[in-house]
Scaffold this motif. Structure first.
Motif, short mmCIF file in Angstrom:
data_model
loop_
_atom_site.label_atom_id
_atom_site.label_comp_id
_atom_site.label_asym_id
_atom_site.label_seq_id
_atom_site.Cartn_x
_atom_site.Cartn_y
_atom_site.Cartn_z
N ASP A 101 5.84 -2.20 6.15
CA ASP A 101 4.89 -1.26 6.64
C ASP A 101 3.64 -1.51 5.84
O ASP A 101 2.75 -0.46 6.11
N ILE A 102 3.40 -2.74 5.46
CA ILE A 102 2.18 -3.19 4.82
C ILE A 102 1.07 -2.93 5.75
O ILE A 102 0.96 -3.16 6.74
N SER A 103 -0.25 -2.45 5.42
CA SER A 103 -1.32 -2.28 6.20
C SER A 103 -2.70 -3.21 5.98
O SER A 103 -3.06 -3.62 6.77
N GLY A 139 -2.34 4.42 4.68
CA GLY A 139 -1.28 3.22 4.60
C GLY A 139 -1.25 2.48 3.36
O GLY A 139 -1.41 3.19 2.41
N LYS A 140 -0.80 1.27 3.04
CA LYS A 140 -0.49 0.67 2.03
C LYS A 140 -1.41 -0.61 2.05
O LYS A 140 -1.47 -1.49 3.08
N TYR A 141 -1.60 -1.38 0.88
CA TYR A 141 -2.01 -2.35 0.67
C TYR A 141 -1.73 -3.24 -0.76
O TYR A 141 -1.09 -2.43 -1.67
N ALA A 142 -2.00 -4.39 -0.76
CA ALA A 142 -1.72 -5.32 -1.90
C ALA A 142 -2.77 -6.11 -2.20
O ALA A 142 -3.51 -6.56 -1.40
N ASN A 176 -1.73 -11.79 13.42
CA ASN A 176 -2.93 -12.01 13.87
C ASN A 176 -3.70 -10.55 14.08
O ASN A 176 -3.86 -10.33 15.54
N GLY A 177 -3.86 -9.59 13.30
CA GLY A 177 -4.57 -8.49 13.57
C GLY A 177 -3.57 -7.27 13.04
O GLY A 177 -4.28 -6.21 13.21
N ASP A 178 -2.30 -7.57 13.45
CA ASP A 178 -1.28 -6.52 13.11
C ASP A 178 -1.25 -5.87 11.70
O ASP A 178 -1.15 -4.85 11.45
#
Length: 360
Positions: free
Chosen positions: A242-244, A183-186, A267-269
């Motif tokens: 599509d950020i995770s 996935g992707k994170y920031a 909320n959790g997605d």
């Protein structure tokens, strides 16, 4: 030990500073940036109040943060616990209303040295800018302890700190598991001017780098401004549908990120994690919005800081650097005894702390 007039003189100096106002900064940790510097004085009085006593100055990064309030409470409790041996101990608490205001910290340091307080606990906003005042304090023979954030080089008598790199690396590994290792994170960061602002993103990024299918979307700095953190979070969400996962690196960042999540109805997605804890974070974790947060030991840092000052006054040798404990709070362990103990570090009024001096 200094006579009682020193405490009175210091209180007058702090009051004068508060009236003069503090320098401007980029934002607040957890409250409005218009809040004035806190120049309050806590006096812990024993039967020896009319004799010699001690004055200890605490200089937090910001008086508008629950984190530093918890550190203050730990210091105040230590002052109470040691009155039988040292007589009256006066704890002074003064600093900038906004994180990043090193000028106000320098002023408070200089005034504390001039007033010849018996000890200083400093959380340095800028490790280079605060070095000279720390050197002056040590040269004046005042036990000088840096807590949470130190100076470069570490010239204080002792540095009580969190290993932010290791703690945030461990949290990243936990979050990667929730992401299915892809996935992707920031990152919504704070400031690179002090160690924690650099070390927390570094640790998180190191943890995530172990997983080749996880992409780093980058970091933007909010400088402890809640509104800016909210705007940064919204921009990340908009530009990356599509950020995770989002990592918010301090209390202002997580407050802003949570506000953005609420506004977007998330909320959790999308996963959200942070550093430190508050009543809101606990509530959001129970509701499913926040999946993890690293808890430090601010109460113990304050308590141990006062103890270290007292040891130095007594001529004892102290450790140059002390690694404070951390705990990763998650929905799975939220109600465990270990988690409640860690939460008490921040919320002692809601969850009374078992003090280090207690022997029962």
């Amino acid at each position: 030990m200094k006579k009682q007039w020193v405490a009175v003189a210091m209180s007058l100096v702090m009051s004068t500073m508060a009236l003069a106002g503090c320098g401007s900064g980029s934002g607040s940790d957890s409250a409005s940036s218009t809040q004035p510097a806190d120049s309050s004085t806590t006096e812990v009085v024993s039967d020896a109040a009319t004799g010699d006593g001690l004055t200890i100055q605490i200089i937090p990064m910001s008086t508008a943060s629950d984190y530093w309030t918890a550190l203050r409470k730990g210091a105040e409790q230590a002052a109470k616990d040691y009155t039988d041996k040292y007589g009256e101990i006066t704890v002074l608490y003064n600093g900038p209303a906004q994180n990043g205001d090193s000028a106000t910290q320098i002023d408070v340091m200089n005034n504390a040295v001039t007033a010849q307080v018996d000890g200083i606990l400093l959380a340095a906003t800028d490790p280079e800018a605060l070095l000279s005042p720390v050197d002056d304090s040590v040269a004046a023979g005042i036990p000088t302890i840096t807590v949470d954030s130190g100076v470069t080089p570490n010239n204080a008598d002792s540095f009580i700190c969190t290993n932010n790199v290791d703690a945030c690396k461990a949290m990243a590994e936990y979050m990667a598991g929730l992401m299915g290792e892809k996935g992707k994170y920031a990152v919504v960061g704070d400031s690179y001017e002090f160690a924690a602002g650099t070390d927390r993103p570094k640790g998180f990024e190191e943890g995530m780098s172990e997983y080749p299918e996880i992409e780093n979307l980058g970091i933007q700095l909010a400088y402890s401004d809640i509104n800016e953190a909210s705007s940064i979070t919204t921009n990340f969400l908009t530009a990356n549908p599509d950020i995770s996962c989002i990592f918010a690196a301090n209390d202002a960042a997580i407050t802003g990120a949570s506000n953005a999540f609420k506004q977007e109805g998330i909320n959790g997605d999308i996963l959200l994690c942070s550093v430190d804890v508050s009543e809101d974070i606990i509530r959001y974790m129970r509701e499913g919005m926040i999946q993890a947060t690293v808890l430090q030991s601010p109460y113990d840092m304050g308590y141990q800081g006062v103890e270290t000052v007292l040891k130095l006054i007594d001529g004892e040798t102290v450790e140059k650097e002390v690694d404070a404990s951390t705990f990763i709070l998650t929905p799975d362990n939220l109600d465990t005894d270990e988690a409640i103990t860690a939460i008490r570090q921040y919320l002692p009024l809601i969850f009374p702390v078992h003090n280090p001096a207690d022997t029962d």
